[in-house]
Design a protein around this motif. Structure first.
Motif, PDB file in Angstrom:
ATOM      1  N   THR A   1       0.846  -1.192   0.000  1.00 19.41           N
ATOM      2  CA  THR A   1       0.000   0.000   0.000  1.00 19.41           C
ATOM      3  C   THR A   1       0.882   1.242   0.000  1.00 19.41           C
ATOM      4  N   PRO A   2       0.652   2.170  -0.927  1.00 20.21           N
ATOM      5  CA  PRO A   2       1.424   3.419  -0.911  1.00 20.21           C
ATOM      6  C   PRO A   2       1.072   4.275   0.304  1.00 20.21           C
ATOM      7  N   LYS A   3       2.040   5.054   0.737  1.00 22.85           N
ATOM      8  CA  LYS A   3       1.842   5.950   1.880  1.00 22.85           C
ATOM      9  C   LYS A   3       1.216   7.260   1.403  1.00 22.85           C
ATOM     10  N   LYS A   4       0.380   7.833   2.213  1.00 21.42           N
ATOM     11  CA  LYS A   4      -0.220   9.134   1.893  1.00 21.42           C
ATOM     12  C   LYS A   4       0.767  10.259   2.193  1.00 21.42           C
TER      13      LYS A   4
ATOM     14  N   GLN B   1      -3.280  11.857  -3.500  1.00 21.76           N
ATOM     15  CA  GLN B   1      -2.991  11.922  -2.068  1.00 21.76           C
ATOM     16  C   GLN B   1      -1.690  11.218  -1.689  1.00 21.76           C
ATOM     17  N   PHE B   2      -1.179  10.358  -2.546  1.00 20.23           N
ATOM     18  CA  PHE B   2       0.093   9.690  -2.247  1.00 20.23           C
ATOM     19  C   PHE B   2       1.246  10.686  -2.297  1.00 20.23           C
ATOM     20  N   GLY B   3       1.086  11.724  -3.089  1.00 14.92           N
ATOM     21  CA  GLY B   3       2.135  12.733  -3.209  1.00 14.92           C
ATOM     22  C   GLY B   3       2.086  13.740  -2.081  1.00 14.92           C
ATOM     23  N   LYS B   4       3.248  14.306  -1.797  1.00 14.20           N
ATOM     24  CA  LYS B   4       3.312  15.404  -0.838  1.00 14.20           C
ATOM     25  C   LYS B   4       2.514  16.580  -1.389  1.00 14.20           C
ATOM     26  N   LYS B   5       2.338  17.599  -0.556  1.00 16.11           N
ATOM     27  CA  LYS B   5       1.601  18.786  -1.005  1.00 16.11           C
ATOM     28  C   LYS B   5       2.241  19.357  -2.276  1.00 16.11           C
TER      29      LYS B   5
END
Length: 159
Positions: free
Chosen positions: A106-109, A135-139
């Motif tokens: 599972t990818p991290k948010k 949502q997986f990417g940083k802001k």
């Protein structure tokens, strides 16, 4: 490959076939270079970014990973000492070497500097959708949608 080989064995230079093959072989480098360019444009540190590769299979909704260009892209990122994680819940990964312990369940948010959607699995598009993948990417991150699965304005780049 085989058709080009046969043509050359019969003293014929298959320029069109070889041109297509060369273009296909150059795509991983193009993807990596475009990813780096997009990160620099958004002022994301390119020294050791966190990269999420979504899709390892040869083509969408297929478990087969043989001949997948995703491996070439991954290796190019690894050669730059980038932190790479791979997510593909569909691909048959039983026979992948230990080198690819980069596979995650599972990818991290809010974790990755770049998310690359390389394979257009229905699972990614329909089940997860743009918002969850984003949502997986940083802001401040990029979403590189290789196959243009989402609307043009929803990703930072595509081919």
């Amino acid at each position: 490959y085989y058709l080009a080989y046969l043509a050359q064995q019969n003293n014929y230079l298959p320029k069109l076939i070889l041109a297509g093959r060369n273009l296909n072989e150059s795509m991983p480098k193009l993807v990596v270079n475009k990813t780096i360019k997009l990160m620099k444009e958004k002022k994301i540190n390119t020294k050791k970014p966190k990269i999420l590769i979504m899709g390892l299979a040869f083509k969408e909704d297929c478990t087969d990973i043989r001949n997948s260009k995703s491996f070439n892209i991954i290796n190019l990122f690894l050669n730059k000492s980038y932190d790479v994680e791979i997510y593909d819940p569909i691909a048959n990964i039983d026979n992948i070497s230990n080198k690819f312990k980069l596979l995650i369940k599972t990818p991290k948010k809010n974790y990755y500097d770049a998310v690359l959607l390389l394979v257009k699995h229905k699972f990614f598009i329909s089940n997860m959708g743009y918002k969850k993948i984003k949502q997986f990417g940083k802001k401040n991150s990029i979403l590189f949608d290789l196959k243009s699965a989402f609307k043009f304005n929803q990703s930072d780049g595509s081919l």
